[in-house]
Write an enzyme that holds these catalytic residues in place. Structure first.
Site, PDB file in Angstrom:
ATOM      1  CB  CYS A  38      -0.787   0.091   1.292  1.00  0.00           C
ATOM      2  SG  CYS A  38      -1.974   1.569   1.474  1.00  0.00           S
ATOM      3  CB  SER A  40      -0.332   3.850   4.187  1.00  0.00           C
ATOM      4  OG  SER A  40      -1.432   4.445   3.659  1.00  0.00           O
ATOM      5  CG  HIS A  43       2.598   8.017   2.402  1.00  0.00           C
ATOM      6  ND1 HIS A  43       2.862   8.992   1.556  1.00  0.00           N
ATOM      7  CD2 HIS A  43       1.490   7.929   2.110  1.00  0.00           C
ATOM      8  CE1 HIS A  43       2.062   9.395   0.717  1.00  0.00           C
ATOM      9  NE2 HIS A  43       1.116   8.714   1.034  1.00  0.00           N
ATOM     10  CG  HIS A  59      -1.123  -0.865   6.358  1.00  0.00           C
ATOM     11  ND1 HIS A  59       0.053  -0.600   5.738  1.00  0.00           N
ATOM     12  CD2 HIS A  59      -2.098  -0.459   5.842  1.00  0.00           C
ATOM     13  CE1 HIS A  59      -0.531   0.133   4.662  1.00  0.00           C
ATOM     14  NE2 HIS A  59      -1.821   0.197   4.912  1.00  0.00           N
ATOM     15  CB  CYS A 164      -5.226  -1.751   3.846  1.00  0.00           C
ATOM     16  SG  CYS A 164      -5.236   0.098   3.665  1.00  0.00           S
TER      17      CYS A 164
HETATM   18  N1  COD Z   1      -3.970  14.239  -9.637  1.00  0.00           N
HETATM   19  C1  COD Z   1      -4.625  12.865  -9.662  1.00  0.00           C
HETATM   20  N2  COD Z   1      -4.123  11.696  -9.465  1.00  0.00           N
HETATM   21  C2  COD Z   1      -2.776  11.757  -8.990  1.00  0.00           C
HETATM   22  C3  COD Z   1      -2.138  12.787  -8.625  1.00  0.00           C
HETATM   23  C4  COD Z   1      -2.525  14.265  -8.943  1.00  0.00           C
HETATM   24  N3  COD Z   1      -2.063  15.324  -8.800  1.00  0.00           N
HETATM   25  N4  COD Z   1      -1.009  12.469  -8.039  1.00  0.00           N
HETATM   26  C5  COD Z   1      -0.936  10.875  -7.911  1.00  0.00           C
HETATM   27  N5  COD Z   1      -2.258  10.645  -8.640  1.00  0.00           N
HETATM   28  C6  COD Z   1      -2.673   9.239  -8.578  1.00  0.00           C
HETATM   29  C7  COD Z   1      -1.374   8.165  -8.941  1.00  0.00           C
HETATM   30  O1  COD Z   1      -1.163   8.326 -10.364  1.00  0.00           O
HETATM   31  C8  COD Z   1      -2.181   7.046  -8.323  1.00  0.00           C
HETATM   32  O2  COD Z   1      -2.894   6.078  -9.353  1.00  0.00           O
HETATM   33  C9  COD Z   1      -2.830   7.444  -7.231  1.00  0.00           C
HETATM   34  O3  COD Z   1      -2.845   8.801  -7.220  1.00  0.00           O
HETATM   35  C10 COD Z   1      -2.502   7.023  -5.882  1.00  0.00           C
HETATM   36  O4  COD Z   1      -2.561   5.693  -5.899  1.00  0.00           O
HETATM   37  P1  COD Z   1      -1.493   4.500  -5.107  1.00  0.00           P
HETATM   38  O5  COD Z   1      -1.718   3.211  -5.416  1.00  0.00           O
HETATM   39  O6  COD Z   1      -0.188   4.975  -5.118  1.00  0.00           O
HETATM   40  O7  COD Z   1      -1.941   4.807  -3.501  1.00  0.00           O
HETATM   41  P2  COD Z   1      -2.968   3.876  -2.758  1.00  0.00           P
HETATM   42  O8  COD Z   1      -4.233   3.946  -3.101  1.00  0.00           O
HETATM   43  O9  COD Z   1      -2.174   2.585  -2.287  1.00  0.00           O
HETATM   44  O10 COD Z   1      -2.806   4.829  -1.206  1.00  0.00           O
HETATM   45  C11 COD Z   1      -3.552   6.111  -1.295  1.00  0.00           C
HETATM   46  C12 COD Z   1      -3.541   6.706   0.038  1.00  0.00           C
HETATM   47  C13 COD Z   1      -4.293   7.954   0.084  1.00  0.00           C
HETATM   48  C14 COD Z   1      -4.482   5.512   1.064  1.00  0.00           C
HETATM   49  C15 COD Z   1      -2.356   6.814   0.712  1.00  0.00           C
HETATM   50  O11 COD Z   1      -1.425   7.467   0.064  1.00  0.00           O
HETATM   51  C16 COD Z   1      -2.614   7.723   1.986  1.00  0.00           C
HETATM   52  O12 COD Z   1      -2.570   8.899   2.116  1.00  0.00           O
HETATM   53  N6  COD Z   1      -2.420   7.002   3.000  1.00  0.00           N
HETATM   54  C17 COD Z   1      -2.538   7.547   4.465  1.00  0.00           C
HETATM   55  C18 COD Z   1      -3.808   7.031   4.972  1.00  0.00           C
HETATM   56  C19 COD Z   1      -3.935   5.979   5.598  1.00  0.00           C
HETATM   57  O13 COD Z   1      -3.086   5.779   6.611  1.00  0.00           O
HETATM   58  N7  COD Z   1      -4.704   5.120   5.426  1.00  0.00           N
HETATM   59  C20 COD Z   1      -5.046   3.933   6.046  1.00  0.00           C
HETATM   60  C21 COD Z   1      -3.927   3.043   5.590  1.00  0.00           C
HETATM   61  S1  COD Z   1      -3.958   3.072   3.755  1.00  0.00           S
HETATM   62 ZN    ZN Z   2      -3.158   0.894   3.411  1.00  0.00          ZN
END
Ligand code: COD
Ligand code: ZN
Length: 363
Positions: A38, A40, A43, A59, A164
Site C-alpha cells: 500500500c 501508506s 509514505h 498493514h 486495507c
Molecule cells: N492528480 C490525480 N491523481 C494523482 C495525482 C494528482 N495530482 N498524483 C498522484 N495521483 C494518482 C497516482 O497516479 C495513483 O494512481 C494514485 O494517485 C495513488 O494511488 P496509489 O496506488 O499510489 O496509492 P494507494 O491507493 O495505495 O494509497 C493512497 C492513500 C491515500 C491511502 C495513501 O497515499 C495515504 O494517504 N495513506 C495514508 C492514509 C492512511 O493511513 N490510510 C490507512 C492505511 S492505507
Molecule cells: Zn493501506
C-alpha cells in the site's frame, strides 16, 4: 522467520532473519499468507510521516492462526483471518460506540503492541511493529482485537486486500460519505484505495462516477471498477472538467485519495452546493489545508475518513460475502504477485504507477 526491515528513511527494505517471541496474554501468532503493498507503507519508507525504526511495515495482511496466548477467546489455531490495521480494545468509548476504527489504543502504540513491548528481534536488537501487524513477514504476533475471522474457503491472498484498500475505499463511499443512489461522485486518485472508492460508489448506486488521475493506465482500471467518465488531470483542470460534466454545478460527493493539499482543495471545489468532500488521503505531516469559507457556507461538508469509517468485524465479512456473490472485485485488483525478497521491486512498481495493487505471497 524472514521479514523486510526498514532501518532508515529512504533506504530499501532489508530482508532479515528475525526472531518472533511467543504470544503473550491476549495475543495470537498468525502465519501470513499474503500482504498487500500500500502507498501508506511507502509514505513511511519515504519519511512523509514519522515512525520509530527499525520497523517491519505491512498493514494489509491475511493468514492462519497458529497459536493463541492466554486469555484469547475470539480465535483458535487453524482459523482463517484478515488482520485489521487498527486493533480494537473493545472497551474504549469508540469501540463501545461501534466505531472501533478509532479505538483509543491505536493512538498510543508507537511501534509497540498494546502492552507497550515488542515481539520482534534481530539478535538482541528490538524491532518495532507497524500497526500491530507488520505483515511484511512470514509470521506476526498480534493482539486478539486485530483479528477478523473469515470462512476457510475465501482465498486469503485476495482477502488480504480487504484488510486495507477495500475496506478503506469501499467504506469511504458507503459508511463515511453514505453515497446515495442516483448521485454524482468524483474520485481523485485511482490507486489501490481510489479504485475501491469507485467500486463502493458503484455498489451504492451512484449514477455518475468521474475518475481523476494523472496516468492513463489508472483511468483504464477506473473504468473497470465502475467509473462512467475519466479525466486526466495532466490534460485538463479537474475542477473545471467536473463542473462541465455536472451541468455547471459540481458533484454530490468528491473523494481525495492521494494525500496532497492541491488535490484536497480540488475535491472541495468539485462539490456542488450541499455536497460532501471526503479526504481519504493523509497529507504530509506538518502541511496545512487552506479553505475558502464561502465554500463551506454553502452547506458543503468537508469530512475526514479513517478506515472507511468501518466497524471492522461487521464490515469485512460483509465485503467478503459481496466478493463471493461477484458484486465486489478483488481478483481484478491484484496486478502482480511478488515474493518477499522482491518487495523493493514491488514498491518501485507502486511508485511508478504500474499496478492497481500488488501483493506479497508467502510460500
Ligand atoms: N492528480 C490525480 N491523481 C494523482 C495525482 C494528482 N495530482 N498524483 C498522484 N495521483 C494518482 C497516482 O497516479 C495513483 O494512481 C494514485 O494517485 C495513488 O494511488 P496509489 O496506488 O499510489 O496509492 P494507494 O491507493 O495505495 O494509497 C493512497 C492513500 C491515500 C491511502 C495513501 O497515499 C495515504 O494517504 N495513506 C495514508 C492514509 C492512511 O493511513 N490510510 C490507512 C492505511 S492505507
Ligand atoms: Zn493501506
Amino acid at each position: 522467520m524472514k521479514a523486510a526491515v526498514l532501518y532508515e528513511v529512504g533506504q530499501p527494505l532489508t530482508i532479515e532473519d528475525l526472531t518472533l517471541l511467543p504470544a503473550k496474554e491476549g495475543e495470537v501468532r498468525v502465519r501470513y499468507v499474503a500482504s498487500g503493498v500500500c502507498h501508506s507503507d511507502l509514505h513511511y519508507i519515504k519519511g512523509d510521516r514519522p515512525y520509530p525504526k527499525p520497523v517491519v511495515l505491512g498493514h494489509e495482511g491475511a493468514g492462519i492462526v497458529e497459536e493463541v496466548g492466554p486469555g484469547v477467546s475470539y480465535a483458535k489455531p487453524g482459523d482463517h483471518v484478515i488482520l485489521s490495521f487498527v486493533p480494537a480494545c473493545g472497551r474504549c468509548t469508540y469501540c463501545v460506540e461501534g466505531r472501533p476504527n478509532m479505538c483509543s489504543v491505536r493512538y498510543s502504540l508507537n511501534g509497540n503492541l498494546p502492552d507497550g513491548s515488542t515481539r520482534l528481534r534481530k539478535g538482541t536488537q528490538e524491532i518495532k511493529h507497524f500497526a500491530c501487524m507488520s505483515s511484511f513477514a512470514e509470521y506476526g504476533v498480534v493482539p486478539e482485537g486485530s483479528l477478523v475471522k473469515v470462512p476457510d474457503h475465501i482465498p486469503l491472498d485476495k482477502a488480504a486486500l480487504v484488510g486495507c484498500c477495500v475496506t478503506t475505499g469501499v467504506g469511504a463511499a458507503l459508511w463515511t460519505a453514505k453515497v446515495e443512489p442516483g448521485s454524482s461522485v468524483v474520485v481523485i486518485g485511482c490507486g489501490g484505495v481510489g479504485l475501491n472508492v469507485i467500486q463502493g460508489a458503484a455498489l451504492a448506486g451512484a449514477e455518475q462516477i468521474i475518475a481523476v488521475d494523472v496516468r492513463p493506465n489508472k483511468l483504464d482500471y477506473a473504468k473497470q471498477f465502475g467509473a462512467t467518465m475519466t479525466i486526466n488531470a495532466r490534460d485538463a483542470d479537474p475542477v473545471e472538467a467536473v463542473r462541465e460534466l455536472t451541468g455547471g454545478e459540481g458533484a454530490d460527493y468528491a473523494f481525495e485519495v492521494i494525500g496532497l493539499t492541491q488535490t484536497a482543495q480540488q475535491a472541495l471545489l468539485c462539490t456542488r452546493r450541499g455536497g460532501k468532500a471526503v479526504i481519504v488521503g493523509v497529507i504530509r505531516h506538518g502541511e496545512q489545508l487552506t479553505i475558502d469559507p464561502d465554500f463551506l457556507h454553502q452547506d458543503r461538508v468537508l469530512m475526514g475518513c479513517t478506515y472507511g469509517s468501518a466497524n471492522m468485524r461487521a464490515a469485512m465479512p460483509k465485503l467478503v460475502d459481496l466478493y463471493l456473490a461477484k458484486k465486489l472485485k478483488l481478483d481484478e485488483l491484484v496486478s502482480r504477485t511478488y515474493r518477499l525478497d522482491e518487495i523493493n521491486t514491488a514498491f518501485d512498481a507502486l511508485e511508478q504507477g504500474e499496478v492497481a495493487r500488488s501483493i506479497i505471497r508467502y510460500n
